[in-house]
Scaffold this active site. Structure first.
Site, PDB file in Angstrom:
ATOM      1  N   HIS A   1      -5.426   7.265  -2.176  1.00 51.73           N
ATOM      2  CA  HIS A   1      -6.301   6.233  -1.615  1.00 51.73           C
ATOM      3  C   HIS A   1      -7.454   5.909  -2.551  1.00 51.73           C
ATOM      4  O   HIS A   1      -7.911   6.760  -3.313  1.00 51.73           O
ATOM      5  CB  HIS A   1      -6.853   6.702  -0.257  1.00 51.73           C
ATOM      6  CG  HIS A   1      -5.855   6.531   0.836  1.00 51.73           C
ATOM      7  ND1 HIS A   1      -5.816   7.338   1.949  1.00 51.73           N
ATOM      8  CD2 HIS A   1      -4.833   5.645   0.982  1.00 51.73           C
ATOM      9  CE1 HIS A   1      -4.826   6.951   2.737  1.00 51.73           C
ATOM     10  NE2 HIS A   1      -4.213   5.931   2.169  1.00 51.73           N
TER      11      HIS A   1
ATOM     12  N   HIS B   1       1.662   4.672  -2.724  1.00 52.88           N
ATOM     13  CA  HIS B   1       1.752   6.134  -2.539  1.00 52.88           C
ATOM     14  C   HIS B   1       3.083   6.660  -3.067  1.00 52.88           C
ATOM     15  O   HIS B   1       3.136   7.703  -3.730  1.00 52.88           O
ATOM     16  CB  HIS B   1       1.654   6.487  -1.052  1.00 52.88           C
ATOM     17  CG  HIS B   1       0.290   6.310  -0.453  1.00 52.88           C
ATOM     18  ND1 HIS B   1      -0.864   6.704  -1.097  1.00 52.88           N
ATOM     19  CD2 HIS B   1      -0.111   5.796   0.747  1.00 52.88           C
ATOM     20  CE1 HIS B   1      -1.909   6.441  -0.322  1.00 52.88           C
ATOM     21  NE2 HIS B   1      -1.467   5.876   0.794  1.00 52.88           N
TER      22      HIS B   1
ATOM     23  N   HIS C   1       0.830  -1.209   0.000  1.00 53.84           N
ATOM     24  CA  HIS C   1       0.000   0.000   0.000  1.00 53.84           C
ATOM     25  C   HIS C   1       0.871   1.269   0.000  1.00 53.84           C
ATOM     26  O   HIS C   1       0.686   2.164  -0.822  1.00 53.84           O
ATOM     27  CB  HIS C   1      -0.914  -0.025   1.238  1.00 53.84           C
ATOM     28  CG  HIS C   1      -1.729   1.210   1.432  1.00 53.84           C
ATOM     29  ND1 HIS C   1      -3.076   1.270   1.145  1.00 53.84           N
ATOM     30  CD2 HIS C   1      -1.395   2.440   1.898  1.00 53.84           C
ATOM     31  CE1 HIS C   1      -3.523   2.485   1.418  1.00 53.84           C
ATOM     32  NE2 HIS C   1      -2.522   3.219   1.890  1.00 53.84           N
ATOM     33  N   GLU C   2       1.819   1.324   0.905  1.00 52.33           N
ATOM     34  CA  GLU C   2       2.621   2.548   1.032  1.00 52.33           C
ATOM     35  C   GLU C   2       3.494   2.779  -0.206  1.00 52.33           C
ATOM     36  O   GLU C   2       3.682   3.927  -0.630  1.00 52.33           O
ATOM     37  CB  GLU C   2       3.494   2.492   2.290  1.00 52.33           C
ATOM     38  CG  GLU C   2       2.707   2.416   3.595  1.00 52.33           C
ATOM     39  CD  GLU C   2       1.688   3.523   3.774  1.00 52.33           C
ATOM     40  OE1 GLU C   2       1.868   4.614   3.188  1.00 52.33           O
ATOM     41  OE2 GLU C   2       0.677   3.295   4.463  1.00 52.33           O
TER      42      GLU C   2
END
Lengths: 90, 415
Positions: B138, B132, B128-129
């Site tokens: 998101h 980014h 997930h990170e």
């Protein structure tokens, strides 16, 4: 209808959460921590829509459960970026 | 209209070959450093498999993507809050100061392959990170890895693939993976050249590797100009320029074909200068290798050399006089390789006694110098007298194994 009202103490955590993740703009420095009910309700709806839970506009159990769920620190709603036209005018 | 641009934070990396590094680790964690690094590698690989991006681990101080485990307020405007709550964050490529910074809350109970109740799955959060870090915001999709809420483990890091929405979003920023392109693994370096094949890749079961920054060393050897540090069943390899081939250790038995996988550790290794064979000593046995394959008839007992049955602590071989020195406790032996016998008078009391803590863990000879290794420290020795030079001991981790910054655990802690 946009009359500012104090946020009840037991809801201040949710308001802070909604602000932190971009659903609610930061409190006006003139009015301190006051938010309008409409703004808070709209922010809760936005959060519920993003999270895929029923849009009730109130911090119901499903919403509170999500608020308590571990998560990424970044906001869900990113601040709007200035558009190119504004930059060119400046 | 609904999805276009919504998932992107608007900017992407202009380069396609992106370096990464885990800069700091959690102080108290169930996961070892090597597991954290391996999970970082696989989390990045998830994104590289869908795009033309390649990721490679670097050992220096700067990397495009830097991973840190931090606590509470760490001065970036996103303070952590202890276990639960906010678990991690990463900055978008457009952030002028912080692009590529990825922060995990050191206070979380980071886990891998554990039930959800036991902690927070590091691999799931890392994927997930890194989304980014590559420019994705998101997602409201419940199936997306970019959903902001932690949803538990996502499965086997070696098998995990992006959902269609995530794949579309990242490909909108970087395009699709080139047909036939190969993912660059972090164990591989494009510039690596060597007489010996590359170390093996990460085993599937993620064993706990020894930590090069806090481990003592079992044996050190210079082989074909490269330096090998052995610890347990693994080794690290330094190229001619004394750079680590990989921060991750390689399994000795997978590289040195014929060395038993059950071998817990090696005591000593050296290259024999008479014929460039490589000798491994472990307990009562020794093996002779030609390149990285074992010669027929080995292992054999170390008593072949006239050594005691229990084996040796360390050995090194001099290229100048083709003599090999063996060390055990307070004794040393001198073996003449050219004639295949011990010097008369061996063993003698070692010159190391009184100067260094004995027994030593390992010895190493370079072209004109000798080093002794003990615990997490090493000494450079005067060539003839084997007395330590001034300025020693120094840190093995810092000087040889590319550990920068604070060494954990601190050097004063027991090995």
């Amino acid at each position: 209808s946009a009359r500012p009202v104090p946020t009840p103490a037991d809801e201040s955590g949710e308001v802070a959460w909604l602000t932190q993740y971009g659903y609610l703009p930061p409190a006006n420095p003139v009015t301190g921590q006051l938010q309008t009910w409409e703004a808070v309700t709209s922010a809760i709806r936005g959060m519920q829509r993003f999270a895929g839970v029923p849009e009730t506009g109130i911090p119901d159990d499903a919403t509170l459960a999500l608020i308590r769920t571990p998560r990424c620190s970044l906001p869900d709603v990113l601040p709007a970026r200035k558009n190119g036209r504004q930059w060119r005018k400046r | 209209r609904k999805s276009r641009g919504r998932r992107s934070a608007g900017l992407a990396w202009t380069k396609r070959n992106i370096s990464w590094k885990v800069k700091t680790y959690p102080r108290e964690a169930r996961l070892g450093r090597e597991t954290i690094r391996a999970l970082t590698h696989y989390a990045l690989k998830v994104w590289s498999e869908a795009t033309p991006l390649t990721f490679h681990e670097v050992g220096g101080s700067s990397a495009d993507v830097s991973v840190e485990f931090l606590r509470l307020d760490h001065q970036d405007g996103y303070p952590f809050d202890g276990p639960g709550g906010m678990v991690a964050h990463a900055f978008f490529p457009g952030d002028p100061q912080r692009a590529g910074h990825v922060h995990f809350d050191s206070d979380e109970d980071w886990t891998f392959r554990s039930p959800d109740d036991y902690g927070t799955d590091l691999f799931a959060v890392a994927v997930h990170e890194f989304g980014h870090s590559l420019g994705l915001a998101h997602s409201p999709s419940k199936r997306s890895i970019m959903r902001p809420y932690y949803q538990g483990p996502v499965g086997d890091p070696l098998q995990y693939q992006l959902q269609a929405d995530d794949r579309t979003d990242i490909q909108r920023l970087y395009g699709m993976a080139r047909p036939g392109s190969r993912v660059l693994h972090s164990t591989e370096k494009p510039e690596a050249s060597s007489l010996l094949p590359d170390p093996p890749s990460l085993p599937r079961d993620f064993p706990e590797f020894p930590d090069r920054c806090s481990s003592s060393i079992d044996a050190v050897a210079q082989i074909r100009g490269e330096t090998f540090f052995f610890k347990g069943q693994y080794f690290w390899r330094l190229t001619h320029g004394q750079h680590l081939t990989s921060l991750r250790p390689a399994l000795s038995a997978a590289f040195w074909r014929g060395l038993p996988r059950s071998l817990g550790k090696v005591d000593a290794v050296y290259e024999r200068h008479t014929d460039h064979r490589i000798l491994f000593f472990s307990g009562p046995l020794y093996w002779v290798f030609k390149d990285n394959g074992v010669e027929e008839g080995y292992p054999r007992p170390v008593t072949d050399f006239g050594l005691p049955q229990g084996g040796v602590d360390a050995a090194f071989s001099w290229p100048h006089d083709r003599k090999t020195f063996f060390f055990k406790g307070g004794l040393q032996w001198c073996y003449e390789e050219a004639v295949g016998r011990m010097d008369e008078g061996s063993p003698t009391h070692t010159a190391l006694g009184g100067q260094l803590p004995t027994p030593v863990d390992a010895m190493l000879s370079g072209s004109d110098e000798v080093y002794a290794f003990k615990g997490r420290q090493y000494w450079k020795l005067e060539r003839h007298s084997l007395k330590p030079e001034k300025g020693y001991p120094r840190s093995i981790a810092r000087d040889w194994l590319d550990c920068t910054g604070e060494l954990y655990p601190p050097p004063s802690a027991p090995t």
